[in-house]
Design a protein around this motif. Sequence first.
Motif, PDB file in Angstrom:
ATOM      1  N   ASP A 109       9.238  10.068 -14.539  1.00 32.38           N
ATOM      2  CA  ASP A 109       8.157  10.780 -13.851  1.00 32.38           C
ATOM      3  C   ASP A 109       7.875  10.206 -12.473  1.00 32.38           C
ATOM      4  N   ALA A 110       8.589   9.147 -12.084  1.00 35.27           N
ATOM      5  CA  ALA A 110       8.336   8.553 -10.767  1.00 35.27           C
ATOM      6  C   ALA A 110       8.670   9.544  -9.661  1.00 35.27           C
ATOM      7  N   LEU A 111       9.844  10.159  -9.751  1.00 31.80           N
ATOM      8  CA  LEU A 111      10.276  11.135  -8.750  1.00 31.80           C
ATOM      9  C   LEU A 111      10.695  12.404  -9.467  1.00 31.80           C
ATOM     10  N   LEU A 112      10.013  13.512  -9.159  1.00 34.15           N
ATOM     11  CA  LEU A 112      10.372  14.825  -9.666  1.00 34.15           C
ATOM     12  C   LEU A 112      11.039  15.614  -8.546  1.00 34.15           C
ATOM     13  N   ILE A 113      11.541  16.781  -8.846  1.00 32.60           N
ATOM     14  CA  ILE A 113      12.151  17.616  -7.810  1.00 32.60           C
ATOM     15  C   ILE A 113      11.036  18.227  -6.974  1.00 32.60           C
ATOM     16  N   ARG A 114      10.963  17.802  -5.715  1.00 31.51           N
ATOM     17  CA  ARG A 114       9.916  18.229  -4.773  1.00 31.51           C
ATOM     18  C   ARG A 114       8.518  17.838  -5.263  1.00 31.51           C
ATOM     19  N   GLY A 115       8.432  16.746  -5.970  1.00 29.76           N
ATOM     20  CA  GLY A 115       7.147  16.286  -6.456  1.00 29.76           C
ATOM     21  C   GLY A 115       7.246  14.866  -6.982  1.00 29.76           C
ATOM     22  N   CYS A 116       6.232  14.461  -7.761  1.00 25.68           N
ATOM     23  CA  CYS A 116       6.222  13.138  -8.369  1.00 25.68           C
ATOM     24  C   CYS A 116       5.211  13.148  -9.497  1.00 25.68           C
ATOM     25  N   GLY A 117       5.235  12.119 -10.312  1.00 25.59           N
ATOM     26  CA  GLY A 117       4.283  12.009 -11.398  1.00 25.59           C
ATOM     27  C   GLY A 117       2.882  11.717 -10.890  1.00 25.59           C
ATOM     28  N   ARG A 118       1.886  12.142 -11.647  1.00 26.19           N
ATOM     29  CA  ARG A 118       0.495  11.904 -11.273  1.00 26.19           C
ATOM     30  C   ARG A 118       0.151  10.425 -11.443  1.00 26.19           C
ATOM     31  N   THR A 119      -0.937   9.993 -10.833  1.00 22.73           N
ATOM     32  CA  THR A 119      -1.295   8.571 -10.849  1.00 22.73           C
ATOM     33  C   THR A 119      -2.755   8.340 -11.228  1.00 22.73           C
ATOM     34  N   ASP A 120      -3.360   9.324 -11.894  1.00 23.98           N
ATOM     35  CA  ASP A 120      -4.797   9.252 -12.158  1.00 23.98           C
ATOM     36  C   ASP A 120      -5.139   8.846 -13.585  1.00 23.98           C
ATOM     37  N   PHE A 121      -4.178   8.354 -14.355  1.00 26.96           N
ATOM     38  CA  PHE A 121      -4.473   7.822 -15.683  1.00 26.96           C
ATOM     39  C   PHE A 121      -3.377   6.833 -16.057  1.00 26.96           C
ATOM     40  N   GLN A 122      -3.506   6.184 -17.222  1.00 23.34           N
ATOM     41  CA  GLN A 122      -2.540   5.182 -17.691  1.00 23.34           C
ATOM     42  C   GLN A 122      -2.294   4.094 -16.637  1.00 23.34           C
ATOM     43  N   GLN A 123      -3.363   3.659 -15.986  1.00 24.28           N
ATOM     44  CA  GLN A 123      -3.278   2.581 -14.988  1.00 24.28           C
ATOM     45  C   GLN A 123      -2.339   2.931 -13.836  1.00 24.28           C
ATOM     46  N   GLY A 124      -2.298   4.210 -13.489  1.00 31.40           N
ATOM     47  CA  GLY A 124      -1.467   4.646 -12.378  1.00 31.40           C
ATOM     48  C   GLY A 124      -2.015   4.170 -11.039  1.00 31.40           C
ATOM     49  N   CYS A 125      -1.128   4.124 -10.044  1.00 26.98           N
ATOM     50  CA  CYS A 125      -1.526   3.697  -8.701  1.00 26.98           C
ATOM     51  C   CYS A 125      -0.652   4.418  -7.691  1.00 26.98           C
ATOM     52  N   HIS A 135       5.620   3.147  -2.878  1.00 22.73           N
ATOM     53  CA  HIS A 135       6.552   2.069  -2.536  1.00 22.73           C
ATOM     54  C   HIS A 135       7.716   2.009  -3.529  1.00 22.73           C
ATOM     55  N   SER A 136       7.455   2.307  -4.800  1.00 24.16           N
ATOM     56  CA  SER A 136       8.529   2.310  -5.794  1.00 24.16           C
ATOM     57  C   SER A 136       9.603   3.321  -5.424  1.00 24.16           C
ATOM     58  N   VAL A 137       9.191   4.544  -5.112  1.00 25.17           N
ATOM     59  CA  VAL A 137      10.151   5.590  -4.795  1.00 25.17           C
ATOM     60  C   VAL A 137      10.915   5.264  -3.525  1.00 25.17           C
ATOM     61  N   HIS A 138      10.207   4.826  -2.496  1.00 26.62           N
ATOM     62  CA  HIS A 138      10.863   4.552  -1.217  1.00 26.62           C
ATOM     63  C   HIS A 138      11.777   3.332  -1.276  1.00 26.62           C
ATOM     64  N   GLU A 139      11.419   2.347  -2.088  1.00 25.50           N
ATOM     65  CA  GLU A 139      12.187   1.100  -2.107  1.00 25.50           C
ATOM     66  C   GLU A 139      13.246   1.054  -3.206  1.00 25.50           C
ATOM     67  N   LYS A 140      13.036   1.765  -4.311  1.00 33.14           N
ATOM     68  CA  LYS A 140      13.952   1.678  -5.443  1.00 33.14           C
ATOM     69  C   LYS A 140      14.820   2.920  -5.619  1.00 33.14           C
ATOM     70  N   ILE A 141      14.377   4.080  -5.112  1.00 35.28           N
ATOM     71  CA  ILE A 141      15.129   5.325  -5.301  1.00 35.28           C
ATOM     72  C   ILE A 141      15.677   5.855  -3.986  1.00 35.28           C
ATOM     73  N   PHE A 142      14.852   5.921  -2.967  1.00 34.80           N
ATOM     74  CA  PHE A 142      15.303   6.459  -1.678  1.00 34.80           C
ATOM     75  C   PHE A 142      16.298   5.542  -0.969  1.00 34.80           C
ATOM     76  N   THR A 143      16.486   4.333  -1.476  1.00 34.60           N
ATOM     77  CA  THR A 143      17.497   3.435  -0.905  1.00 34.60           C
ATOM     78  C   THR A 143      18.884   3.670  -1.506  1.00 34.60           C
ATOM     79  N   LEU A 144      18.983   4.565  -2.491  1.00 38.32           N
ATOM     80  CA  LEU A 144      20.273   4.924  -3.079  1.00 38.32           C
ATOM     81  C   LEU A 144      21.034   5.836  -2.123  1.00 38.32           C
ATOM     82  N   PRO A 145      22.357   6.013  -2.306  1.00 39.09           N
ATOM     83  CA  PRO A 145      23.113   6.917  -1.433  1.00 39.09           C
ATOM     84  C   PRO A 145      22.523   8.330  -1.442  1.00 39.09           C
TER      85      PRO A 145
END
Length: 291
Positions: A191-207, A213-223
């Motif tokens: 749920d971190a990165l969806l197609i043209r979207g992303c997971g919500r962050t308003d429950f389960q200790q989301g931030c 930063h997770s998406v930009h540093e861990k996923i968008f750095t892939l080819p």
Amino acid sequence: MAGVTLRFAGRQLSQRSGSGAPILLRQLFEPKSCTYTYLLGDRESREAILIDPVLETAHRDAQLVKELGLRLLYAGQSGDRTPGSEGGGGWGWVGSLRPLSALLDLALLSPPVNTHCHADHITGSGLLRSLLPGCQSVISRLSGAQADLHIEDGDSIRFGRFALETRASPGHTPGCVTFVLNDHSMAFTGDALLIRGCGRTDFQQGCAKTLYHSVHEKIFTLPGDCLVYPAHDYHGLTVSTVEEERTLNPRLTLSCEEFVKVMDNLNLPKPQQIDIAVPANMRCGVQTPPS
């Protein structure tokens, strides 16, 4: 990138997963929660893993594994902090942080792998453990959920000649992870990165800031041509690429400050199954029997 990527009807299909390719990929769908489950297998060794199984479709998934002659090693979800038991250190895991010296025969195991502790459905990991004896459940140590095996950032899940690298991608929940195929041709982003979207962050200790930063540093750095396979889609889309999401995702092309404002003002209703799903998923999908 050695694999050639073809575009058909707005989708990206990798030749790596075609009928003649060494890796087998099946994208399966559960309509109530719009969840994708992924079956990955090595065509030579017949070893396989299952990502994000759903309780209602566990029998379907087990039947497919049997029909294809696969030996399911792991089934799981991407999750949060695990209280207590470390569970199963030594069952076929090779982590860059904690390499194991002794590995058992993976042909005897068949585990589900989870990207996180889901709030919109109950994981099928618990049921699959009984349907496919030897199958082990897998989730992030930081999910807080019980499982046979707990993983951390940098760990690798091996099946045959392939491996999935675990990349911690918290924000939707503290225990979310993204699984990246070892040749960086595919990423299973939960749920971190969806197609043209992303997971919500308003429950389960989301931030929201953490997720950005997770998406930009861990996923968008892939080819850029790395295929993105999300845990959900609500618009009939099945797969994207890192480059598409880097340039076209309406939320994640914003600045971090703008992203946080958008996420803080979504005002979404809570998932219908959250009060049942989260407690069950903290126990690997095993529900408390009625009293």
